[in-house]
Design a protein around this motif. Structure first.
Motif, PDB file in Angstrom:
ATOM      1  N   GLN A  23      27.145  47.236  40.457  1.00  0.00           N
ATOM      2  CA  GLN A  23      25.942  47.608  41.478  1.00  0.00           C
ATOM      3  C   GLN A  23      24.962  46.702  41.494  1.00  0.00           C
ATOM      4  N   LEU A  25      21.286  45.366  42.193  1.00  0.00           N
ATOM      5  CA  LEU A  25      19.893  45.713  41.936  1.00  0.00           C
ATOM      6  C   LEU A  25      18.963  45.216  43.081  1.00  0.00           C
ATOM      7  N   CYS A  57      13.308  49.319  26.672  1.00  0.00           N
ATOM      8  CA  CYS A  57      13.803  49.349  27.959  1.00  0.00           C
ATOM      9  C   CYS A  57      14.999  50.053  28.526  1.00  0.00           C
ATOM     10  N   GLY A  58      14.738  50.958  29.694  1.00  0.00           N
ATOM     11  CA  GLY A  58      15.645  51.916  30.018  1.00  0.00           C
ATOM     12  C   GLY A  58      16.564  51.307  31.167  1.00  0.00           C
ATOM     13  N   ALA A  59      16.808  52.206  32.352  1.00  0.00           N
ATOM     14  CA  ALA A  59      17.746  51.845  33.236  1.00  0.00           C
ATOM     15  C   ALA A  59      17.033  50.791  34.216  1.00  0.00           C
ATOM     16  N   PRO A  60      17.745  49.771  34.709  1.00  0.00           N
ATOM     17  CA  PRO A  60      17.295  48.671  35.604  1.00  0.00           C
ATOM     18  C   PRO A  60      16.774  49.308  36.986  1.00  0.00           C
ATOM     19  N   VAL A  61      15.583  48.705  37.286  1.00  0.00           N
ATOM     20  CA  VAL A  61      15.440  49.337  38.928  1.00  0.00           C
ATOM     21  C   VAL A  61      15.338  48.120  39.721  1.00  0.00           C
ATOM     22  N   SER A  73      12.771  46.866  34.583  1.00  0.00           N
ATOM     23  CA  SER A  73      13.431  48.257  34.133  1.00  0.00           C
ATOM     24  C   SER A  73      12.409  49.254  33.995  1.00  0.00           C
TER      25      SER A  73
END
Length: 118
Positions: A23, A25, A57-61, A73
């Motif tokens: 995916q 980014l 850090c969570g989900a990459p944005v 993220s």
């Protein structure tokens, strides 16, 4: 018949597992300010606030200026409209960024830069 069913099952599994590739980014932009780099994401400007653990850090944005190794993220469960983190995939730390209009600082976070007075 059994071979055809097995073939179809394998084909469907491969298709569902993402044979289409990674995916991508969206690229977020940066701007040089008085001695620091600000992040521009959507209609917001984020300024460096403090160093944090990459583990938080969570989900990459997004990625910085198209560099897929330079990730932006979400940070913990803080709203990304106010707080985001930036890290290099080869690095252990991250920098927490605050949207420049945010005035309420969560408990436990301390500014490390002069452009973020408390």
């Amino acid at each position: 018949m059994r071979k055809i069913s097995r073939f179809l099952l394998i084909f469907l599994l491969l298709l569902l597992c993402g044979c289409g590739g990674k995916q991508t980014l969206p690229s977020v932009q940066t701007v040089e300010r008085d001695g620091y780099m600000a992040i521009l994401w959507e209609d917001r400007t984020y300024v460096p606030f403090c160093v944090v653990s990459k583990a938080d850090c969570g989900a990459p944005v997004g990625c910085i200026d198209g560099n897929t190794e330079d990730i932006v993220s979400v940070y913990k469960d803080y709203p990304p409209e106010a707080w985001i983190a930036n890290y290099l995939t080869v690095d252990g730390g991250a920098i927490l960024y605050k949207e420049e209009r945010v005035t309420v600082i969560p408990e436990g976070l301390e500014p490390e830069y002069v452009w973020n007075p408390q």
